[in-house]
Write an enzyme that holds these catalytic residues in place. Structure first.
Site, PDB file in Angstrom:
ATOM      1  N   ARG A 142      94.679  38.994 -23.069  1.00  0.00           N
ATOM      2  CA  ARG A 142      94.336  40.027 -22.279  1.00  0.00           C
ATOM      3  C   ARG A 142      93.489  39.865 -21.122  1.00  0.00           C
ATOM      4  O   ARG A 142      92.636  38.912 -21.353  1.00  0.00           O
ATOM      5  CB  ARG A 142      93.999  41.425 -23.133  1.00  0.00           C
ATOM      6  CG  ARG A 142      92.711  41.153 -24.002  1.00  0.00           C
ATOM      7  CD  ARG A 142      91.428  41.320 -23.072  1.00  0.00           C
ATOM      8  NE  ARG A 142      90.157  41.701 -23.944  1.00  0.00           N
ATOM      9  CZ  ARG A 142      89.042  41.259 -23.736  1.00  0.00           C
ATOM     10  NH1 ARG A 142      88.662  40.654 -22.522  1.00  0.00           N
ATOM     11  NH2 ARG A 142      88.211  41.567 -24.444  1.00  0.00           N
TER      12      ARG A 142
ATOM     13  N   ARG B 224      88.108  36.387 -35.905  1.00  0.00           N
ATOM     14  CA  ARG B 224      87.911  37.850 -36.120  1.00  0.00           C
ATOM     15  C   ARG B 224      89.030  38.211 -37.404  1.00  0.00           C
ATOM     16  O   ARG B 224      89.928  37.528 -37.273  1.00  0.00           O
ATOM     17  CB  ARG B 224      88.276  38.741 -34.848  1.00  0.00           C
ATOM     18  CG  ARG B 224      87.207  38.520 -33.799  1.00  0.00           C
ATOM     19  CD  ARG B 224      87.720  39.661 -32.683  1.00  0.00           C
ATOM     20  NE  ARG B 224      86.773  39.615 -31.544  1.00  0.00           N
ATOM     21  CZ  ARG B 224      86.916  40.455 -30.561  1.00  0.00           C
ATOM     22  NH1 ARG B 224      87.957  41.018 -30.498  1.00  0.00           N
ATOM     23  NH2 ARG B 224      86.056  40.300 -29.381  1.00  0.00           N
TER      24      ARG B 224
ATOM     25  N   ARG C  64      90.300  37.355 -22.970  1.00  0.00           N
ATOM     26  CA  ARG C  64      90.755  37.083 -24.290  1.00  0.00           C
ATOM     27  C   ARG C  64      91.782  36.695 -24.611  1.00  0.00           C
ATOM     28  O   ARG C  64      92.763  37.281 -24.769  1.00  0.00           O
ATOM     29  CB  ARG C  64      90.031  38.076 -25.105  1.00  0.00           C
ATOM     30  CG  ARG C  64      89.720  37.825 -26.722  1.00  0.00           C
ATOM     31  CD  ARG C  64      89.073  38.951 -27.509  1.00  0.00           C
ATOM     32  NE  ARG C  64      90.324  39.595 -28.436  1.00  0.00           N
ATOM     33  CZ  ARG C  64      90.618  39.111 -29.420  1.00  0.00           C
ATOM     34  NH1 ARG C  64      90.021  38.134 -30.071  1.00  0.00           N
ATOM     35  NH2 ARG C  64      91.384  39.855 -30.225  1.00  0.00           N
TER      36      ARG C  64
ATOM     37  N   ARG D  79      93.015  47.216 -18.921  1.00  0.00           N
ATOM     38  CA  ARG D  79      93.095  46.104 -19.874  1.00  0.00           C
ATOM     39  C   ARG D  79      94.443  45.622 -19.859  1.00  0.00           C
ATOM     40  O   ARG D  79      95.538  46.374 -20.212  1.00  0.00           O
ATOM     41  CB  ARG D  79      92.881  46.457 -21.533  1.00  0.00           C
ATOM     42  CG  ARG D  79      91.202  46.579 -21.661  1.00  0.00           C
ATOM     43  CD  ARG D  79      90.576  45.166 -21.660  1.00  0.00           C
ATOM     44  NE  ARG D  79      89.153  45.251 -21.738  1.00  0.00           N
ATOM     45  CZ  ARG D  79      88.409  45.169 -22.868  1.00  0.00           C
ATOM     46  NH1 ARG D  79      88.921  44.966 -24.033  1.00  0.00           N
ATOM     47  NH2 ARG D  79      87.103  45.190 -22.688  1.00  0.00           N
TER      48      ARG D  79
ATOM     49  N   THR E 202      80.104  40.491 -22.043  1.00  0.00           N
ATOM     50  CA  THR E 202      80.721  39.424 -22.764  1.00  0.00           C
ATOM     51  C   THR E 202      82.029  39.106 -22.296  1.00  0.00           C
ATOM     52  O   THR E 202      82.732  38.048 -22.457  1.00  0.00           O
ATOM     53  CB  THR E 202      81.100  39.745 -24.466  1.00  0.00           C
ATOM     54  OG1 THR E 202      81.992  40.957 -24.513  1.00  0.00           O
ATOM     55  CG2 THR E 202      79.752  39.981 -25.134  1.00  0.00           C
TER      56      THR E 202
ATOM     57  N   GLU F 106      87.375  50.374 -22.422  1.00  0.00           N
ATOM     58  CA  GLU F 106      86.248  50.070 -22.141  1.00  0.00           C
ATOM     59  C   GLU F 106      86.150  49.605 -20.758  1.00  0.00           C
ATOM     60  O   GLU F 106      84.816  49.575 -20.075  1.00  0.00           O
ATOM     61  CB  GLU F 106      86.091  48.743 -23.151  1.00  0.00           C
ATOM     62  CG  GLU F 106      84.684  48.211 -22.980  1.00  0.00           C
ATOM     63  CD  GLU F 106      84.597  47.229 -23.987  1.00  0.00           C
ATOM     64  OE1 GLU F 106      84.998  47.013 -25.269  1.00  0.00           O
ATOM     65  OE2 GLU F 106      84.013  46.167 -23.600  1.00  0.00           O
TER      66      GLU F 106
ATOM     67  N   GLU G  93      88.507  44.060 -33.459  1.00  0.00           N
ATOM     68  CA  GLU G  93      86.870  43.618 -33.220  1.00  0.00           C
ATOM     69  C   GLU G  93      86.446  44.464 -34.577  1.00  0.00           C
ATOM     70  O   GLU G  93      86.763  45.383 -35.067  1.00  0.00           O
ATOM     71  CB  GLU G  93      86.280  44.164 -32.183  1.00  0.00           C
ATOM     72  CG  GLU G  93      84.905  43.421 -31.675  1.00  0.00           C
ATOM     73  CD  GLU G  93      84.307  43.981 -30.409  1.00  0.00           C
ATOM     74  OE1 GLU G  93      84.969  44.905 -29.960  1.00  0.00           O
ATOM     75  OE2 GLU G  93      83.707  43.083 -30.214  1.00  0.00           O
TER      76      GLU G  93
ATOM     77  N   CYS H 200      81.215  45.249 -20.531  1.00  0.00           N
ATOM     78  CA  CYS H 200      80.366  44.554 -21.318  1.00  0.00           C
ATOM     79  C   CYS H 200      80.275  43.344 -21.064  1.00  0.00           C
ATOM     80  O   CYS H 200      81.228  42.574 -20.382  1.00  0.00           O
ATOM     81  CB  CYS H 200      80.887  44.701 -22.510  1.00  0.00           C
ATOM     82  SG  CYS H 200      80.366  43.641 -23.998  1.00  0.00           S
TER      83      CYS H 200
HETATM   84  N1  ARG Z   1      78.736  46.205 -27.776  1.00  0.00           N
HETATM   85  C1  ARG Z   1      79.091  45.917 -29.004  1.00  0.00           C
HETATM   86  C2  ARG Z   1      78.204  44.976 -29.618  1.00  0.00           C
HETATM   87  O1  ARG Z   1      77.028  44.798 -29.173  1.00  0.00           O
HETATM   88  C3  ARG Z   1      80.457  45.099 -28.896  1.00  0.00           C
HETATM   89  C4  ARG Z   1      80.274  43.750 -28.019  1.00  0.00           C
HETATM   90  C5  ARG Z   1      81.549  43.001 -27.748  1.00  0.00           C
HETATM   91  N2  ARG Z   1      82.563  43.654 -27.752  1.00  0.00           N
HETATM   92  C6  ARG Z   1      83.370  44.605 -26.729  1.00  0.00           C
HETATM   93  N3  ARG Z   1      84.419  44.999 -27.227  1.00  0.00           N
HETATM   94  N4  ARG Z   1      82.763  44.500 -25.521  1.00  0.00           N
HETATM   95  O2  ARG Z   1      78.318  44.536 -30.882  1.00  0.00           O
END
Ligand code: ARG
Length: 350
Positions: free
Chosen positions: A115, A298, A269, A218, A262, A214, A303, A260
């Protein structure tokens, strides 16, 4: 939380937020706001409310990454090993990938899924969009999705007013994103739920798009088995087609911008669901091997979930400062190493 005082972090809080937010940086940034009104308070709220966060921050808009760079940059460096002087490069070309099916007999890999996250140029990110902007985004994206043809053509299912039979089918297929995620909630990403959210998928259920979760998009490609190349090719084809009518938010340094940190860069991912019971029983060896290939372990229900019957979700951890082709190639190389190790373990215990 008092917006003026430094947040309290528990003793057992190890998030990137609590490790990187110094009093000095807090004082310097606490009264700033971006053009969309995003503040430090909103940026860190998820990690303050959820002290078990691993990261704990979300950007409300593109400007947040520069205005609050003294917080974001060290977090980004910690997570991706990408310094404030590095520059991200995108390379979305499936023909550059060398990945013949690593498990043609289907003994280990149950499914493959890749994704990417995308957001719309000129719009704030999810934590700061208005209800009107979210609806506008949904409209633009659905128009682009409805114009897809051939194997990518499909149906959009809005969450608002969703029929119960459709809802339970989507849940059964593990397609539906979960409501009420507490990390997203505290980041302001669940405002006006379920307004403007929905899911698109093709008839074969191999191509899927989440709208306004999010990230605003996606884009997901998946199928049973280990044909990583087929999954990546479908994904890239879809991205290119959608991008023709929906301009994506892209930054010269950080690549595709996501809420986010990450997910910055490739926002990709690439994962497999894989059966590795022997390795699963020896976590130190398993971890060592996945760390070597910068992979993440995971559970199979997304998640923060646990493994079941020795089946794991293995994916790339690093998404920024590597190209898309490298992410997928690296996953491929890691899977080969994991399968070989699993075979060795199994032979030894015979
Ligand atoms: N905010 C969450 C944390 O800090 C998720 C971080 C990574 N995952 C995500 N789906 N962005 O644990």
């Amino acid at each position: 939380m008092n917006t003026l005082s430094f947040p309290e972090f528990n003793q057992d809080c190890f998030s990137l937020l609590c490790r990187n937010l110094s009093k000095k940086v807090f004082e310097k940034l606490k009264d700033k706001a971006t053009g969309n009104g995003c503040t430090l308070y909103q940026t860190i709220n998820s990690g303050v409310v959820n002290q078990d966060s691993s990261v704990g921050v979300y950007a409300g808009d593109a400007e947040s990454y520069t205005l609050f760079a003294e917080l974001f940059d060290p977090i980004i460096e910690d997570y991706h090993g990408f310094s404030s002087k590095d520059k991200h490069l995108s390379y979305l070309d499936p023909s550059a990938l060398i990945s013949p099916n690593p498990d043609p007999e289907g003994a280990y890999i149950l499914s493959t899924r890749i994704r990417v996250g995308r957001n719309i140029a000129g719009m704030p990110l999810g934590p700061a969009v208005t209800i009107e902007q979210r609806n506008e985004i949904e409209g633009q994206v659905v128009k682009a999705l409805n114009s897809l043809t051939g194997g990518l053509s499909g149906t959009y299912y809005p969450l608002s007013g969703m029929d119960e039979s459709i809802r339970s089918r989507l849940v059964e297929d593990h397609f539906l994103f979960k409501p009420g995620d507490r990390f997203l909630d505290a980041a302001g990403l669940n405002r006006d739920w379920p307004n403007g959210r929905g899911i698109f998928h093709n008839a074969e259920k191999t191509f899927l798009v989440w709208v306004n979760e999010e990230d605003q998009l996606r884009i997901i490609s998946m199928q049973p088995g280990g044909d990583i190349e087929a999954v990546f090719t479908r994904l890239v084809t879809a991205i290119m087609k959608i991008e023709k009518s929906v301009p994506f938010l892209f930054d010269e340094r950080l690549g595709y911008l996501t809420s986010c940190p990450t997910n910055l860069g490739t926002a990709m991912r690439a994962s497999v669901h894989i059966r590795l019971p022997q390795l699963g029983a020896d976590m130190p060896v398993f971890k060592k091997l996945t760390d070597l290939f910068h992979l993440q372990i995971r559970g199979i229900h997304g998640e923060h979930s646990e493994s079941e019957r020795g089946i794991y979700d293995i994916s790339n951890k690093k998404r920024l400062g590597v190209t898309e082709v490298e992410c997928v190639q690296n996953l491929y190389n890691g899977i080969i190493a994991l399968i070989n190790r699993e075979k060795e373990f199994a032979a030894a215990s015979d």
